[in-house]
Design an enzyme around this catalytic site. Structure first.
Site, short mmCIF file in Angstrom:
data_model
loop_
_atom_site.label_atom_id
_atom_site.label_comp_id
_atom_site.label_asym_id
_atom_site.label_seq_id
_atom_site.Cartn_x
_atom_site.Cartn_y
_atom_site.Cartn_z
CD GLU A 1 -10.55 23.88 24.33
OE1 GLU A 1 -11.17 24.78 23.36
OE2 GLU A 1 -9.67 24.16 24.95
N1 COS Z 1 -0.82 19.80 15.91
C1 COS Z 1 -0.11 20.28 15.01
N2 COS Z 1 -0.57 20.41 13.79
C2 COS Z 1 -1.51 19.88 13.53
C3 COS Z 1 -2.24 19.24 14.18
C4 COS Z 1 -2.09 19.29 15.88
N3 COS Z 1 -2.63 18.70 16.48
N4 COS Z 1 -3.42 18.92 13.57
C5 COS Z 1 -3.35 19.20 12.36
N5 COS Z 1 -2.23 19.85 12.46
C6 COS Z 1 -1.70 20.21 10.96
C7 COS Z 1 -1.41 19.25 9.83
O1 COS Z 1 -0.01 18.42 10.24
C8 COS Z 1 -1.51 19.73 8.73
O2 COS Z 1 -0.31 20.13 8.32
P1 COS Z 1 0.32 20.01 7.16
O3 COS Z 1 -0.32 20.88 6.02
O4 COS Z 1 1.93 20.69 7.08
O5 COS Z 1 0.65 18.65 6.61
C9 COS Z 1 -2.48 20.81 8.95
O6 COS Z 1 -2.37 21.09 10.50
C10 COS Z 1 -3.94 20.53 8.38
O7 COS Z 1 -4.27 19.25 9.14
P2 COS Z 1 -5.49 18.38 8.76
O8 COS Z 1 -5.26 18.08 7.29
O9 COS Z 1 -5.61 17.21 9.63
O10 COS Z 1 -6.68 19.49 8.81
P3 COS Z 1 -8.29 19.07 8.52
O11 COS Z 1 -9.09 20.25 8.13
O12 COS Z 1 -8.40 17.87 8.19
O13 COS Z 1 -8.93 19.21 10.17
C11 COS Z 1 -9.46 18.57 12.69
C12 COS Z 1 -8.23 18.45 11.31
C13 COS Z 1 -10.58 17.90 12.07
C14 COS Z 1 -8.42 17.75 13.46
C15 COS Z 1 -9.49 20.03 13.11
O14 COS Z 1 -10.26 20.87 12.07
C16 COS Z 1 -10.23 20.17 14.31
O15 COS Z 1 -9.50 19.72 15.37
N6 COS Z 1 -11.59 20.65 14.25
C17 COS Z 1 -12.03 20.94 15.58
C18 COS Z 1 -11.97 22.37 15.75
C19 COS Z 1 -12.20 22.50 17.46
O16 COS Z 1 -11.61 21.73 18.23
N7 COS Z 1 -12.88 23.56 17.59
C20 COS Z 1 -13.22 23.81 18.95
C21 COS Z 1 -13.51 25.53 19.06
S1 COS Z 1 -12.22 26.26 19.39
S2 COS Z 1 -12.70 26.54 21.44
#
Ligand code: COS
Length: 377
Positions: free
Chosen positions: A361
């Site tokens: 996650e």
């Molecule tokens: N809830 C709702 N929307 C979200 C959000 C959240 N928690 N996090 C990001 N967003 C939205 C942002 O607001 C943005 O929207 P807008 O384009 O409208 O502004 C969009 O999503 C992109 O967000 P961001 O620019 O932060 O994206 P990034 O590519 O920089 O990545 C992280 C964000 C690193 C937080 C994400 O890629 C991540 O969580 N990676 C880990 C993945 C993971 O947990 N994998 C586990 C495997 S699945 S079992």
């Protein structure tokens, strides 16, 4: 916020504990060795009303919240993390559909998952899109009334046995806003499974590769609108991080209990080893960090249940609890010494199970990234 558990939370803890001790404890040592997962146990959890805790009653859920869900996951993980993860992952499609699904999708897919008659999965990760989830390359193209999906998905928990998989694929441009979320049913043509991972631990839980070759699904299986898939996935992961943190609490509690029991029994140099400061200070730190982690989980769950923003707090709770579980299980092995390193005790297994919680996650590095970004936003 009340620090005492509610009567419902106490009952759920007791019910889950009894289930885990009766149904899981006797089979886990063998099933971990043979890498066996028993779907019928999810059905039993469903019959107890434990598969759809945060889902409204009209979809056969319990109509409760993450504060209750966390208690259930914790008690399962105290016996076996594989089943705790399985329940958490079966929850993800339900939570996604309950928030983003239309009425038809909710009515069709949530009740079987909430009652344990169906198993769920969530498929986001790919070779080039692990932490950088927005870089995923699987494509979904709308042709007439169907989406045709192509690509490969990695590390998907229990997809091979799941009835309902929520899968993210690209319908538009590069980056997060070109991603959409889809419902994929079991045995859809074009869906096959590649490698089943051989892992360090959590062997009761399957982790598989999905091969999507002209996978064809009706266009009605799109969740929300095209381009909303990344937000759907991120929101689901926010919630999922509370459950993973709760699982870490269960692992650490179980390990600490064994360490305390041992320290009170084992004598060296003519006294119980608990009387040595070197050991009792270790136990004191373990218990303190465990308590702090529990409070972080409680707070993140409470914020979610209250409908308040909780992304940062869920990341903090997941980060702190899973790092704590790694530390507590390692220290517990240390307190048992040579015995702790053997398979006569479950501690070495708990240590291996704690490790995966720092990764799933979203790695703990990603949690720090989320917390850091939100602090400076
Ligand atoms: N809830 C709702 N929307 C979200 C959000 C959240 N928690 N996090 C990001 N967003 C939205 C942002 O607001 C943005 O929207 P807008 O384009 O409208 O502004 C969009 O999503 C992109 O967000 P961001 O620019 O932060 O994206 P990034 O590519 O920089 O990545 C992280 C964000 C690193 C937080 C994400 O890629 C991540 O969580 N990676 C880990 C993945 C993971 O947990 N994998 C586990 C495997 S699945 S079992």
């Amino acid at each position: 916020m009340n620090f005492e558990e509610t009567p419902i939370q106490k009952d759920l803890r007791e019910l889950t504990k009894r289930f885990a001790e009766k149904e899981l404890a006797p089979i886990i040592a063998t099933d971990e060795k043979t890498e066996t997962f028993r779907p019928e146990l999810i059905l039993k959890l469903g019959a107890l009303g434990l598969c759809g805790i945060p889902i409204p009653e009209k979809y056969n859920g319990a109509g409760l919240g993450y504060s209750e869900y966390a208690v259930v996951i914790e008690e399962l993980a105290a016996i076996n993390t594989g089943y705790a993860i399985s329940l958490a992952v079966t929850g993800l499609p339900q939570v996604i559909l309950n928030t983003w699904g239309n009425n038809i999708q909710k009515q069709k897919y949530i009740p079987p998952l909430a009652t344990g008659k169906a198993i769920g999965a969530f498929s986001l990760t790919e070779t080039l899109a692990g932490s950088d989830a927005a870089n995923l390359r699987s494509t979904a193209v709308l042709k007439n009334d169907s989406y045709i999906i192509n690509g490969t998905k990695l590390f998907t928990t229990q997809a091979d046995i799941a009835d309902t998989i929520i899968l993210m694929a690209r319908t538009g441009r590069a980056g997060p806003n070109g991603i959409s979320a889809f419902i994929v049913e079991k045995k859809t043509s074009g869906l096959t499974f590649g490698k089943r991972e051989r892992k360090m631990g959590c062997h009761t839980s399957h982790t598989v590769e999905l091969v999507l070759q002209d996978l064809k699904i009706p266009k009605e299986n799109l969740i929300g609108k095209e381009g909303e898939g990344f937000k759907i996935a991120m929101q689901a992961l926010d919630s999922g991080r509370i459950t993973i943190g709760a699982g870490a609490i269960g692992i650490a509690k179980a390990a600490l209990k064994i360490a305390i029991h041992h320290a009170k029994q084992r004598e060296q140099f003519g006294k119980k080893i608990a009387e040595f400061e070197g050991v009792s200070f270790m136990l004191a730190d373990m218990a303190t960090e465990l308590k702090a982690a529990s409070l972080l989980i409680k707070q993140a769950a409470w914020l979610k249940d209250e409908g308040k923003p909780f992304t940062t707090e869920a990341a903090m709770a997941k980060l702190f609890s899973t790092d704590m579980a790694m530390k507590v299980t390692t220290q517990a092995v240390q307190i048992l010494g040579g015995s702790g390193y053997t398979q006569d005790f479950p501690l070495e297994r708990y240590m291996r199970e704690a490790k995966v919680m720092q990764i799933v996650e979203g790695t703990n590095q990603i949690q720090r990234m989320i917390i850091g970004r939100n602090l400076c936003a």
